[in-house]
Write a protein that holds these residues in place. Structure first.
Motif, PDB file in Angstrom:
ATOM      1  N   GLN A 224     -20.402   6.244  41.464  1.00  0.00           N
ATOM      2  CA  GLN A 224     -21.613   6.836  42.043  1.00  0.00           C
ATOM      3  C   GLN A 224     -22.821   5.942  41.767  1.00  0.00           C
ATOM      4  O   GLN A 224     -23.653   5.726  42.652  1.00  0.00           O
ATOM      5  CB  GLN A 224     -21.844   8.234  41.471  1.00  0.00           C
ATOM      6  CG  GLN A 224     -23.027   8.939  42.082  1.00  0.00           C
ATOM      7  CD  GLN A 224     -23.209  10.345  41.522  1.00  0.00           C
ATOM      8  OE1 GLN A 224     -22.522  10.759  40.595  1.00  0.00           O
ATOM      9  NE2 GLN A 224     -24.134  11.073  42.094  1.00  0.00           N
ATOM     10  N   GLN A 225     -22.899   5.386  40.563  1.00  0.00           N
ATOM     11  CA  GLN A 225     -24.008   4.480  40.232  1.00  0.00           C
ATOM     12  C   GLN A 225     -23.932   3.203  41.063  1.00  0.00           C
ATOM     13  O   GLN A 225     -24.948   2.717  41.551  1.00  0.00           O
ATOM     14  CB  GLN A 225     -23.992   4.151  38.736  1.00  0.00           C
ATOM     15  CG  GLN A 225     -25.120   3.232  38.310  1.00  0.00           C
ATOM     16  CD  GLN A 225     -26.492   3.803  38.604  1.00  0.00           C
ATOM     17  OE1 GLN A 225     -26.747   4.975  38.363  1.00  0.00           O
ATOM     18  NE2 GLN A 225     -27.383   2.984  39.149  1.00  0.00           N
TER      19      GLN A 225
ATOM     20  N   LEU B 211     -22.634   2.871  44.052  1.00  0.00           N
ATOM     21  CA  LEU B 211     -23.035   3.223  45.412  1.00  0.00           C
ATOM     22  C   LEU B 211     -24.544   3.386  45.513  1.00  0.00           C
ATOM     23  O   LEU B 211     -25.170   2.897  46.450  1.00  0.00           O
ATOM     24  CB  LEU B 211     -22.329   4.498  45.870  1.00  0.00           C
ATOM     25  CG  LEU B 211     -20.874   4.329  46.282  1.00  0.00           C
ATOM     26  CD1 LEU B 211     -20.176   5.680  46.368  1.00  0.00           C
ATOM     27  CD2 LEU B 211     -20.776   3.593  47.609  1.00  0.00           C
ATOM     28  N   SER B 212     -25.124   4.052  44.538  1.00  0.00           N
ATOM     29  CA  SER B 212     -26.574   4.288  44.552  1.00  0.00           C
ATOM     30  C   SER B 212     -27.339   2.971  44.490  1.00  0.00           C
ATOM     31  O   SER B 212     -28.289   2.740  45.260  1.00  0.00           O
ATOM     32  CB  SER B 212     -26.954   5.192  43.385  1.00  0.00           C
ATOM     33  OG  SER B 212     -28.337   5.416  43.372  1.00  0.00           O
ATOM     34  N   THR B 213     -26.934   2.093  43.600  1.00  0.00           N
ATOM     35  CA  THR B 213     -27.583   0.788  43.482  1.00  0.00           C
ATOM     36  C   THR B 213     -27.417  -0.009  44.772  1.00  0.00           C
ATOM     37  O   THR B 213     -28.361  -0.633  45.268  1.00  0.00           O
ATOM     38  CB  THR B 213     -26.995   0.010  42.290  1.00  0.00           C
ATOM     39  OG1 THR B 213     -27.188   0.773  41.101  1.00  0.00           O
ATOM     40  CG2 THR B 213     -27.651  -1.351  42.143  1.00  0.00           C
ATOM     41  N   CYS B 214     -26.212   0.035  45.328  1.00  0.00           N
ATOM     42  CA  CYS B 214     -25.943  -0.691  46.566  1.00  0.00           C
ATOM     43  C   CYS B 214     -26.804  -0.159  47.708  1.00  0.00           C
ATOM     44  O   CYS B 214     -27.385  -0.942  48.463  1.00  0.00           O
ATOM     45  CB  CYS B 214     -24.457  -0.583  46.916  1.00  0.00           C
ATOM     46  SG  CYS B 214     -23.998  -1.498  48.401  1.00  0.00           S
ATOM     47  N   VAL B 215     -26.905   1.152  47.848  1.00  0.00           N
ATOM     48  CA  VAL B 215     -27.708   1.747  48.916  1.00  0.00           C
ATOM     49  C   VAL B 215     -29.170   1.324  48.776  1.00  0.00           C
ATOM     50  O   VAL B 215     -29.832   1.009  49.767  1.00  0.00           O
ATOM     51  CB  VAL B 215     -27.557   3.284  48.935  1.00  0.00           C
ATOM     52  CG1 VAL B 215     -28.613   3.941  49.806  1.00  0.00           C
ATOM     53  CG2 VAL B 215     -26.158   3.664  49.407  1.00  0.00           C
ATOM     54  N   ASP B 216     -29.683   1.279  47.547  1.00  0.00           N
ATOM     55  CA  ASP B 216     -31.057   0.826  47.330  1.00  0.00           C
ATOM     56  C   ASP B 216     -31.238  -0.625  47.779  1.00  0.00           C
ATOM     57  O   ASP B 216     -32.221  -0.964  48.430  1.00  0.00           O
ATOM     58  CB  ASP B 216     -31.449   0.955  45.853  1.00  0.00           C
ATOM     59  CG  ASP B 216     -31.612   2.394  45.407  1.00  0.00           C
ATOM     60  OD1 ASP B 216     -31.711   3.298  46.279  1.00  0.00           O
ATOM     61  OD2 ASP B 216     -31.623   2.624  44.179  1.00  0.00           O
TER      62      ASP B 216
END
Length: 127
Positions: free
Chosen positions: A101-102, A104-109
């Motif tokens: 999840q982390q 994915l979140s970093t990647c989306v940012d």
């Protein structure tokens, strides 16, 4: 976008000479207008994008966004691309879900930042 695309064609793909000159000519000095049954708007210069429905459009879009796919892969995620729709996904053991999840979140940012830097808009209505 035209300058960015032309720079990518030269730097990343080694296109130069007559080929790059052709793409420069193809993308330059284009205009567009809106036509209704009884009237038409004034023509305006198109500074960004590639003519929709043109033969080189899908290829140029893929070349323009190739760096985005590399960015996603650097996060050990997998991009799924169809036309102008890109999805990121990954898999993990259930005990590592928080770490995924982390990631994915970093990647989306980073994707959002890349898109802004490359004059592309994210569709916030899509999950």
């Amino acid at each position: 976008m035209h300058l960015t695309l032309l720079q990518r064609l030269y730097t990343s793909y080694g296109l130069g000479g007559f080929v790059l000159a052709w793409f420069t000519s193809y993308l330059s000095n284009r205009t567009q207008y809106v036509r209704l049954p009884t009237t038409r708007s004034a023509a305006s210069v198109v500074l960004y994008g590639v003519p929709q429905g043109s033969v080189p459009e899908p290829i140029l879009f893929l070349l323009y966004t190739a760096d985005l796919l590399q960015l996603i892969r650097r996060h050990h995620l997998h991009p799924h691309v169809y036309a102008d729709d890109t999805q990121n996904y990954g898999s993990c053991h259930p005990s590592e879900a928080g770490m995924l999840q982390q990631q994915l979140s970093t990647c989306v940012d980073e994707v959002a930042h890349w898109m802004m830097s490359n004059l592309l808009q994210r569709n916030h209505s899509k999950p």
